[in-house]
Design an enzyme around this catalytic site. Structure first.
Site, mmCIF file in Angstrom:
data_model
loop_
_atom_site.group_PDB
_atom_site.id
_atom_site.type_symbol
_atom_site.label_atom_id
_atom_site.label_comp_id
_atom_site.label_asym_id
_atom_site.label_seq_id
_atom_site.Cartn_x
_atom_site.Cartn_y
_atom_site.Cartn_z
ATOM 1 N N LYS A 65 -93.178 64.645 -20.810
ATOM 2 C CA LYS A 65 -92.405 65.870 -20.637
ATOM 3 C C LYS A 65 -92.178 66.130 -19.151
ATOM 4 C CE LYS A 65 -95.467 68.295 -22.842
ATOM 5 N NZ LYS A 65 -96.228 69.312 -23.611
ATOM 6 N N THR A 112 -92.349 81.481 -20.014
ATOM 7 C CA THR A 112 -92.404 80.187 -20.709
ATOM 8 C C THR A 112 -93.788 79.886 -21.277
ATOM 9 O OG1 THR A 112 -92.882 79.098 -18.588
ATOM 10 C CG2 THR A 112 -90.570 79.200 -19.279
ATOM 11 N N GLY A 115 -96.565 79.036 -23.648
ATOM 12 C CA GLY A 115 -96.595 78.456 -24.988
ATOM 13 C C GLY A 115 -95.628 77.328 -25.241
ATOM 14 N N THR A 116 -94.949 76.841 -24.211
ATOM 15 C CA THR A 116 -93.940 75.802 -24.432
ATOM 16 C C THR A 116 -94.547 74.524 -25.011
ATOM 17 O OG1 THR A 116 -94.160 75.211 -22.093
ATOM 18 C CG2 THR A 116 -92.289 76.585 -22.703
ATOM 19 N N GLY A 117 -95.686 74.073 -24.464
ATOM 20 C CA GLY A 117 -96.278 72.827 -24.934
ATOM 21 C C GLY A 117 -96.755 72.916 -26.367
ATOM 22 N N CYS A 118 -97.428 74.018 -26.702
ATOM 23 C CA CYS A 118 -97.889 74.227 -28.077
ATOM 24 C C CYS A 118 -96.700 74.267 -29.038
ATOM 25 C CB CYS A 118 -98.658 75.542 -28.180
ATOM 26 S SG CYS A 118 -100.001 75.747 -27.005
#
Length: 265
Positions: free
Chosen positions: A175, A206, A208-211
């Site tokens: 990512k 932003t 929580g983007t990875g979860c």
């Protein structure tokens, strides 16, 4: 009525609701699957950071997992915060015995820079968890933490992907959201490559983007999509969620998991 596909998240709780188990379940609901959870740790967390974290006993994690899988079953599993080497190894063993694709988000550091994985657990992630992953989804900081490879531009993505794949996941999604310019990611299994690009939205909220991305990928896999299809759909979903992210508290607000519902309202 028939039940929707089921997805199990194995992760930590975020009391502020922006990341972790809470973000995972919101994402799963938004994408039409039934979300279930194994809580590995409890955090005191808000828009300003993580004020405290307490991991659950391995027996409690194992019992939650077996309770869900043995009765309900799962079409996909997603992992997030696992906190310690003992939890990493227990979860890897559970996933290895489950006939379902697994999306591993190797969470090491929170959005605010707080450590969510003990340094002593890194080797367990490399040798136990990544080998059972269908897709691993590290960001650039996590790539460096796991492999020592530093990514300064898109030219480094291939080297980073090869380093992660050497630990055994079937696919890796590198990512590139921490680089300037458009948000560019590389999905590869070592033979085929898929480059995904989305515009960068000028929005600081932003959390929580990875979860959210990992849960969206797991949701797609549970619905029968191929890995490239699931990742492309997840990228589209999380890009919209970032664009709609909103202020909450005094720090970094969450992405909007329900942005499609509100867009159609």
């Amino acid at each position: 009525m028939s039940a929707p596909p089921t997805v199990l998240t194995v992760a930590g709780s975020d009391s502020g609701g922006g990341a972790g188990i809470q973000a995972d379940l919101k994402t799963m609901l938004a994408l039409g699957v039934h979300g279930m959870s194994v809580i590995t740790a409890v955090t005191a967390q808000n828009s300003l950071g993580v004020q405290g974290a307490w991991e659950l006993p391995v027996d409690a994690v194992r019992a939650q997992y077996r309770s869900v899988v043995d009765d309900i079953g799962v079409q996909a599993v997603k992992t997030g915060m696992l906190a310690s080497a003992e939890l990493v190894e227990a979860v890897a063993d559970l996933i290895g015995g489950t006939d379902a694709p697994a999306v591993v988000d190797p969470v090491g550091i929170s959005k605010h820079g707080d450590a969510l994985l003990a340094a002593s657990a890194l080797d367990s992630v490399r040798t136990k968890l990544l080998p059972v992953a269908t897709v691993a989804t590290p960001n650039l900081d996590e790539v460096a933490q796991l492999t020592g490879v530093r990514v300064d531009s898109e030219d480094d993505f291939g080297r980073a992907a090869a380093a992660v794949l050497s630990y055994g996941p079937k696919w890796v999604l590198i990512k590139g959201g921490h680089l300037p310019g458009d948000a560019v990611d590389l999905l590869t299994d070592g033979s085929e490559e898929h480059w995904l690009q989305a515009p960068r939205h000028d929005n600081r909220h932003t959390h929580g983007t990875g979860c959210t991305l990992a849960s969206a990928i797991a949701s797609g896999l549970a619905k029968g999509q191929s890995v490239p299809e699931a990742v492309a759909a997840a990228k589209e979903y999380v890009t919209g969620a970032i664009a709609a992210g909103f202020a909450l508290g005094g720090g970094i607000g969450p992405v909007d998991h329900g942005w499609r519902f509100r867009a159609g309202a």
